[in-house]
Motif scaffolding. Structure first.
Motif, short mmCIF file in Angstrom:
data_model
loop_
_atom_site.label_atom_id
_atom_site.label_comp_id
_atom_site.label_asym_id
_atom_site.label_seq_id
_atom_site.Cartn_x
_atom_site.Cartn_y
_atom_site.Cartn_z
N PRO A 96 34.98 41.37 69.34
CA PRO A 96 36.42 41.45 69.60
C PRO A 96 37.20 41.44 68.31
CG PRO A 96 35.57 39.26 70.14
CD PRO A 96 34.38 40.13 69.87
N PRO A 97 38.28 42.21 68.24
CA PRO A 97 39.06 42.23 67.00
C PRO A 97 39.70 40.88 66.72
CG PRO A 97 40.22 43.38 68.75
CD PRO A 97 38.86 43.08 69.27
N VAL A 98 39.83 40.56 65.46
CA VAL A 98 40.43 39.29 65.04
C VAL A 98 41.73 39.60 64.34
CG1 VAL A 98 40.12 37.23 63.62
CG2 VAL A 98 38.15 38.23 64.80
N LEU A 99 42.79 38.92 64.75
CA LEU A 99 44.08 39.13 64.13
C LEU A 99 44.03 38.73 62.66
CD1 LEU A 99 46.60 37.77 66.81
CD2 LEU A 99 45.75 40.10 66.52
N ASP A 100 44.83 39.42 61.86
CA ASP A 100 44.91 39.12 60.44
C ASP A 100 45.97 38.05 60.17
OD1 ASP A 100 42.95 40.97 59.45
OD2 ASP A 100 44.35 42.57 59.98
N LEU A 153 55.88 49.12 60.79
CA LEU A 153 55.14 49.18 62.04
C LEU A 153 54.32 50.46 62.05
CD1 LEU A 153 57.95 48.12 64.53
CD2 LEU A 153 55.84 46.84 64.14
N ALA A 154 53.03 50.34 62.28
CA ALA A 154 52.18 51.53 62.34
C ALA A 154 52.41 52.27 63.64
CB ALA A 154 50.71 51.14 62.21
N VAL A 155 52.30 53.59 63.60
CA VAL A 155 52.38 54.40 64.81
C VAL A 155 51.23 54.01 65.74
CG1 VAL A 155 52.23 56.74 65.73
CG2 VAL A 155 53.52 56.30 63.63
N PRO A 156 51.48 53.75 67.03
CA PRO A 156 50.38 53.39 67.93
C PRO A 156 49.33 54.48 68.00
CG PRO A 156 52.52 52.99 68.96
CD PRO A 156 52.79 53.77 67.70
N GLU A 157 48.07 54.08 68.08
CA GLU A 157 46.98 55.06 68.12
C GLU A 157 46.67 55.52 69.54
OE1 GLU A 157 43.63 53.38 66.17
OE2 GLU A 157 44.58 53.35 64.20
N GLY A 158 47.19 54.87 70.53
CA GLY A 158 46.92 55.25 71.91
C GLY A 158 47.57 54.26 72.85
N SER A 184 46.75 50.19 72.76
CA SER A 184 45.89 50.16 71.59
C SER A 184 46.25 48.97 70.71
CB SER A 184 46.03 51.46 70.80
OG SER A 184 47.36 51.62 70.34
N GLU A 185 45.44 48.79 69.64
CA GLU A 185 45.75 47.76 68.68
C GLU A 185 47.08 48.07 68.00
OE1 GLU A 185 42.49 47.68 66.00
OE2 GLU A 185 41.13 46.65 67.37
N THR A 206 46.08 42.67 69.54
CA THR A 206 44.88 43.41 69.95
C THR A 206 45.21 44.49 70.96
OG1 THR A 206 44.42 41.77 71.66
CG2 THR A 206 43.37 41.45 69.51
N THR A 207 46.34 44.39 71.62
CA THR A 207 46.74 45.43 72.56
C THR A 207 48.25 45.43 72.68
OG1 THR A 207 46.54 46.25 74.85
CG2 THR A 207 46.46 43.87 74.54
N GLU A 208 48.80 46.65 72.73
CA GLU A 208 50.25 46.80 72.84
C GLU A 208 50.52 48.13 73.51
OE1 GLU A 208 53.42 45.50 69.78
OE2 GLU A 208 53.09 47.62 69.38
N PRO A 209 51.31 48.15 74.58
CA PRO A 209 51.61 49.43 75.23
C PRO A 209 52.27 50.39 74.25
CG PRO A 209 52.32 47.57 76.59
CD PRO A 209 51.92 47.01 75.26
N ALA A 210 51.91 51.66 74.38
CA ALA A 210 52.45 52.67 73.47
C ALA A 210 53.90 52.97 73.80
CB ALA A 210 51.61 53.94 73.55
#
Length: 948
Positions: free
Chosen positions: A296-300, A542-547, A550-551, A572-576
């Motif tokens: 599982p991804p770990v927050l920075d 803010l990075a552009v959502p990948e999907g 997505s993260e 770890t998840t955010e609606p686009a």
């Protein structure tokens, strides 16, 4: 180009997911290959959400349990073709859930495929969470959302339930640099209850449905027509059993049967602990074991979510607290200002401040908080920290437009009593001095300035339009008695842009940077949506959502070089494409504000990380090198993210332009060793390097900088800058970028640049310019229809250009003048939208696979079964890509004088139909550069003793 294997019966629980996968394959073929003009022009499908629910009394079937999905439920089916012969078997089973929310995973398998679709089961029916599957671009997924595949209670018999979703697809499928659009229509009719023979017994009250799903994709490249797939199914659901029978078929827009008619019949089931059928059919072969799940991804950092209903959020750096405007809908706490402690995340509320507080702005010295009251159309000034009201101003009203409201507020950094307020169409931007509205307002009766920001000394105000496609960025002079607009440019922003800031002498509009006060494009932060200054020469974006879901990441970038130094995972998840705003807080913390929007809940995420204080060193950049052997040679694949590639024969090096999205090494030139694939990166050279051209004598390398709309001249081999030239800028179309560059073979200081509008208009062509010693000459060729590819003749006296974006396909002869260029002749070339090569050799122009005698441009011949050709530096040999009549990747060695193919070399057993370019390397080697939406960029270095 479409294989029916991608849609074997019931590969997906969601029939819509199959439709989506198929239509993406259809669009990837580049649309209709005919040369007929486009049926729809460049007009995309409009953004629309239509839900047509039929009237009448609905039918309660809650007691019948038509759609069971309990833990352990499983079904087996026999599949029959149109002839009645059995062609296979299929199984469905509940693989996860249902959980407390009703979320269920339904896994479906046949002999070749296994897939899982997620539903939410409730009293409203079966809610399909991702109707077109998880691979759908985030833009389309956001527009489509979720909808009921089967609704309960049932709608009246014979009535049609219809759902339509349309708008931008969010991806460029036809390779023209412009995203496509889509239209999805789903209709369902309940046909009634029937008796059906199940396991030798007549079963009553079986619900019969007819579903039709149509997905159309509209390509933007001229000459392409809509591609669509229509899938029709009839389904039968029995009480306490679920799906017992289905017939399905699908046909594409050309009338090709994509999925032949077939029927599924239930043979065995276990539902609710009860077994149906005499015996279980033989199970299909088990699928191969899945790979172990990734960790599982770990927050920075650390994240705390504050479930606060709010409209806007600001930070008080003096008192170390956030303030949020709380809407009137919050029971007991509405119409107040909430204070959030960044350490404890505790929330306190002020007394009511007025009706529907929304926009907020805090004075630079934190002495006052300005609040827009949407309910009354006022601006209220609150003294900090007491929140006591110090003044109130009514905004403009009009009999036709009604009462205005504060859409944006900005406070002068040099005077906390000076405030700018955007009031919207018909009202413009007003300046308040000591809460008194000044008489001169800016941009009245025009769109614009949804976002506002003062410069460092408060003498200029900048405004950004985010509500119409004009996307104007304006400079507004601050006067003693109000405001006056001074200049306006078309900014490279969009409807979703949510930030406008000023720092280090630059305006930051979303992720675009502009030098002030002239508003010339300086650069952009790649893959970013909105940016805010974090410190000297440092941006947090803010990075552009990948999907979809997505993260979510934050990007730390250098505002001077536009290089991304770090990417921090904050969720770890955010609606686009939900509304979100970035608010830098105390050192090491940032707040992400999620205001209410549609069904999305309102909240604030406080993200803390030591990396926000001391950014980590960028990771060492390395690119995978993978050796390969082919039928006619060998070589290696280099997984280098790049835009363009050229070869330096004097130094035996390739040069590639590296996009800004590469962390730590973006915005550079990569030098590649043709023997080993070793890569060395230069220092950053500018924003988003793309097009490349090298002088014939190897003295300089010219680079197109897409992020700033410039051409840069680099000395070789040092790669040190020797000059730069800004390309054309249009007040409506915005800035241009270099699509292709050509250097005169007789004068390394003379350069032709084919320009394209950065914003992606169609046609994108912005004319061809001549640079002499990096000075643009006054005479340029026309915009709209012109030369996307350019090449000089051997004397440098004539330039040839090829149109590859409209069906005119004009091959042009352009005279090179002392003060620019002059078009002399246009002929229709035997080329297409996919042509990517134009060159000159042996007194002939080589356009794709066609050769023309110069200067008359009379047709000389073509290389059969070729797509694009490039001449050798000397002699009559051509190196050509084979066309797509074969799935293998082929290089044809042909003679330009006889057009005879002397050899065919296979460099790849199979190759997708993706954009590719051939670059001649050292003797016996070529490089094939790939750039595709569907696969990461790569370069194949192919060596063969048969290559010249």
């Amino acid at each position: 180009m479409v294989t029916k294997e991608i849609m074997s019966p019931l590969k997906r629980c969601s029939f819509l997911g199959v439709v989506a996968a198929a239509c993406v394959q259809l669009a990837a073929c580049g649309g209709d290959s005919s040369s007929s003009p486009p049926a729809n022009g460049s007009t995309p499908f409009p953004s629309a959400v239509v839900d047509e629910l039929p009237p009448g009394t609905r039918i309660d079937v809650s007691a019948q349990n038509l759609f069971p999905m309990g833990a352990g439920d499983a079904w087996s089916y026999a599949i029959f073709g149109a002839s009645g012969a059995q062609t296979g078997t299929d199984t469905r089973r509940v693989s996860s859930g249902p959980d407390a929310s009703g979320r269920v995973g339904l896994t479906e398998s046949d002999s070749t495929f296994t897939d899982t679709t997620m539903y939410v089961v409730s009293g409203d029916g079966l809610l399909l969470l991702a109707p077109l599957g998880t691979a759908t671009p985030a833009t389309a997924a956001s527009l489509i959302g979720s909808f009921l595949e089967y609704a309960t209670p049932l709608y009246p018999q014979g009535a049609t339930r219809r759902h339509v979703r349309s708008g931008p697809w969010g991806a460029d499928l036809d390779g023209d640099g412009v995203g496509e659009s889509f239209r999805l229509e789903y209709t369902q009719v309940f046909l009634g209850f029937e008796n059906l023979q199940l396991f030798g017994t007549a079963t009553p009250n079986v619900a019969h449905f007819r579903n039709v799903i149509r997905l159309a994709l509209r390509p933007t490249a001229p000459g392409n027509t809509d591609r669509s797939l229509t899938a029709t199914e009839e389904t039968w659901f029995a009480p306490n059993l679920g799906l017992v029978k289905a017939t399905r078929t699908a046909v594409d827009s050309n009338g090709t049967i994509f999925d032949p008619l077939h029927t599924l019949t239930l043979t065995f089931a276990t539902v609710g602990g009860v077994t149906y059928g005499s015996a279980s059919p033989p199970p299909p072969p088990p699928p191969p074991p899945p790979p172990p799940p990734p960790p599982p991804p770990v927050l920075d950092g650390q994240a705390v979510d504050v479930p606060l209903a709010h409209n806007a959020l600001v930070y008080d750096r003096v008192r170390n607290r956030y303030y949020a405007s709380v809407p009137g809908s919050v029971v007991g706490k509405g119409n107040s200002i909430a204070t959030i402690d960044p350490v404890t995340a505790q929330v306190t509320y002020s007394s009511p401040v007025g009706s529907e507080p929304n926009a907020l702005a805090i004075a630079g010295d934190a002495s006052a908080l300005y609040v827009g009251l949407d309910g009354s159309g006022d601006i209220v000034k609150l003294i900090l920290p007491s929140m006591a009201e110090q003044g109130r101003t009514k905004l403009v009203s009009d009999p036709g437009f009604g009462q205005s409201r504060a859409k944006a507020i900005a406070v002068s950094p040099s005077d906390p009593s000076v405030v700018a307020v955007t009031m919207g169409l018909g009202f413009g931007v007003a300046l308040l001095r000591d809460m008194v509205m000044q008489p001169q307002r800016a941009t009245v009766f025009s769109y614009g300035n949804n976002l506002l920001a003062f410069d460092a000394d408060g003498t200029n105000l900048y405004g950004l339009n985010t509500e119409t496609s004009e996307f104007g960025l304006r400079r507004i002079q601050v006067l003693a008695d109000g405001l006056a607009e001074q200049s306006q440019i078309a900014a490279a922003t969009g409807y979703g842009t949510g930030a406008l800031n000023f720092a280090d002498g630059r305006v930051i509009a979303g992720a675009q940077l502009y030098d002030a006060p002239a508003l010339t494009a300086a650069g952009l932060i790649s893959e970013a949506q909105d940016c805010a200054p974090l410190g000297p020469a440092q941006l947090l974006c803010l990075a552009v959502p990948e999907g979809y879901d997505s993260e979510a990441r934050l990007l730390l970038a250098d505002s001077a070089t536009y290089v991304i130094g770090a990417s921090l995972l904050y969720s770890t998840t955010e609606p686009a494409f939900i509304a979100r705003h970035l608010v830098p807080g105390p050192a090491g913390q940032v707040a992400i504000s999620y205001p209410p929007r549609y069904s999305s809940p309102s909240s604030v995420r406080l993200f803390s990380s030591s990396r926000l204080v001391t950014p980590p060193a960028p990771p060492a950049v390395s690119w995978p090198v993978t050796p390969f052997s082919a039928q006619d040679g060998q070589g290696f694949d280099l997984g280098l993210a790049h835009n363009s590639l050229v070869y330096d024969s004097g130094r035996n090096l390739y040069y590639a332009s590296v996009p800004g999205s590469v962390i730590g090494a973006g915005n550079s030139i990569a030098a590649i060793d043709p023997a080993t694939g070793g890569v060395t990166h230069s220092a950053p050279i500018g924003s988003e390097p793309n097009a490349l051209a090298i002088a014939a004598d190897g003295s300089v390398l010219y680079v197109g900088l897409d992020g700033s709309g410039e051409v840069l001249k680099l000395a070789l081999p040092s790669l040190t800058p020797q000059g730069r030239s800004r390309l054309v800028v249009d007040s409506f179309l915005g800035r241009a970028r270099a699509e292709t560059i050509a250097v005169s073979p007789t004068d390394a200081s003379a350069v032709a640049v084919s320009m394209a509008w950065f914003a992606g208009y169609s046609p994108r062509h912005a004319g061809v310019a001549l640079l002499r010693d990096m000075v643009m000459q006054p005479k340029r060729t026309q915009v709209h229809t012109g030369s996307n590819l350019v090449a000089f003749d051997s004397a440098g006296a004539t330039l040839y250009g090829l149109n590859t974006e409209t069906s005119e396909f004009g091959l042009r002869r352009i005279q090179v003048l002392a003060d620019g260029l002059a078009q002399q002749l246009v002929v229709s070339a035997a080329t297409s939208y996919g042509t990517r090569a134009l060159s000159f050799a042996n007194d002939r122009v080589v356009a794709g696979r066609a050769l023309y005698d110069a200067p008359a441009l009379t047709a000389a011949g073509v290389i059969s079964t070729a797509s694009d050709c490039w001449p050798k530096p000397s002699g009559t040999q051509l190196l050509c890509f084979g066309d797509y009549s074969s799935s293998a990747g082929r290089i044809l060695i042909a003679d330009s004088s006889t057009f005879v193919i002397g050899a065919v070399l296979v460099y790849a057993a199979s190759e997708p139909n993706s954009p590719r370019r051939l670059v001649r390397g050292p003797a016996g080697q070529v490089a094939i550069s790939y750039a595709s939406y569907f696969a990461p960029p790569a370069i194949r270095f192919f060596s063969s003793p048969q290559l010249p």
